[in-house]
Design a protein around this motif. Structure first.
Motif, PDB file in Angstrom:
ATOM      1  N   SER A 126       2.948   9.144   7.344  1.00 18.25           N
ATOM      2  CA  SER A 126       2.273   7.992   7.936  1.00 18.25           C
ATOM      3  C   SER A 126       3.333   6.935   8.249  1.00 18.25           C
ATOM      4  O   SER A 126       4.528   7.183   8.078  1.00 18.25           O
ATOM      5  CB  SER A 126       1.213   7.439   6.975  1.00 18.25           C
ATOM      6  OG  SER A 126       1.806   7.063   5.746  1.00 18.25           O
ATOM      7  N   SER A 183      -2.043   7.795   9.425  1.00 22.80           N
ATOM      8  CA  SER A 183      -1.465   8.816  10.290  1.00 22.80           C
ATOM      9  C   SER A 183      -2.467   9.240  11.359  1.00 22.80           C
ATOM     10  O   SER A 183      -3.668   9.334  11.098  1.00 22.80           O
ATOM     11  CB  SER A 183      -1.041  10.033   9.464  1.00 22.80           C
ATOM     12  OG  SER A 183      -0.612  11.086  10.304  1.00 22.80           O
ATOM     13  N   SER A 227      -6.303   0.092  10.102  1.00 22.37           N
ATOM     14  CA  SER A 227      -5.380   0.416   9.009  1.00 22.37           C
ATOM     15  C   SER A 227      -5.475  -0.607   7.887  1.00 22.37           C
ATOM     16  O   SER A 227      -5.487  -0.258   6.702  1.00 22.37           O
ATOM     17  CB  SER A 227      -3.946   0.492   9.530  1.00 22.37           C
ATOM     18  OG  SER A 227      -3.789   1.548  10.447  1.00 22.37           O
TER      19      SER A 227
END
Length: 236
Positions: A126, A183, A227
């Motif tokens: 990631s 990711s 995120s």
């Protein structure tokens, strides 16, 4: 002679070549073609690593070449685009010649991120901070939004040099911020393990469909916000 081991590096150099061509188009204020060649460079950037893993020929040389190519395509080009936008935002009678050059802060932030990425073992699956290709797409979409948007508000915002300077500084910051980003790789085809990726992909398609070029920066912003929200839930 093992031709396979050279294929990923050739693809990387083609990425660099795309970046060089994009610079020429930016110098001619042809931001659409610059955007196209940066997109092509980013596409090649994905496949150099793919073929390196496929042929099992990953090497320290390939890693360095990849960062050097990205520095041009995803670092210098967006910096040059912001320089051009800042220059265009100025009053023709303005004597302040320094401000447009501050757009290259994006190139400096990209350089620092790429160097740090090579030695940061936490970023294998990631990302921490916004990847330079995503940032490049964000910046290169701005002149296209200016050109094709019918919104006077959007035009006024992206024509303001102080707004552009804030975007410049935020761009350099977000690439190097200690913010884990999920990711985008889909490792299997189960919905449960890829819920976030599927939500993001769906939102991206909708944003592009409704907003066209304006959808590109909105997609990057959505990626960062999703995120951050995901990180909050993981902590809980």
């Amino acid at each position: 002679m093992n031709i396979k081991k050279h294929i990923p590096n050739i693809i990387t150099l083609l990425n660099l070549f795309c970046g060089c061509i994009a610079i020429i188009f930016v110098s001619e204020d042809d931001f659409e073609m610059a955007f196209f060649f940066v997109c092509l460079g980013i596409f090649l950037d994905f496949f150099d690593g793919f073929f390196a893993r496929l042929f099992k020929v990953s090497s320290p040389l390939g890693l360095q070449l990849d960062s050097l190519a990205d520095m041009v395509t995803s670092g210098v080009v967006p910096g040059y685009v912001m320089y051009s936008l800042l220059k265009m935002s100025q009053n023709p009678a303005s004597t302040d010649v320094i401000i447009p050059y501050l757009g290259f802060i994006i190139a400096l932030g990209s350089c620092y991120r790429l160097a740090n990425f090579n030695i940061d073992t936490r970023q294998t699956d990631s990302f921490i901070g916004l990847p330079t290709p995503a940032n490049a797409l964000f910046i290169l979409s701005l002149p296209l939004v200016l050109k094709y948007s019918d919104s006077l508000v959007v035009f006024e915002i992206l024509s303001n040099q102080w707004v552009l300077l804030i975007i410049t500084l935020f761009s350099a910051y977000i690439m190097n911020a200690e913010i884990p980003l999920f990711s985008l790789k889909i490792k299997d085809f189960t919905f449960k393990k890829n819920t976030l990726q599927i939500i993001f992909l769906t939102l991206s398609i909708l944003l592009l469909g409704f907003f066209q070029y304006l959808g590109i920066p909105l997609i990057i912003i959505t990626y960062v916000l999703l995120s951050v929200v995901n990180n909050k839930f993981l902590k809980k």
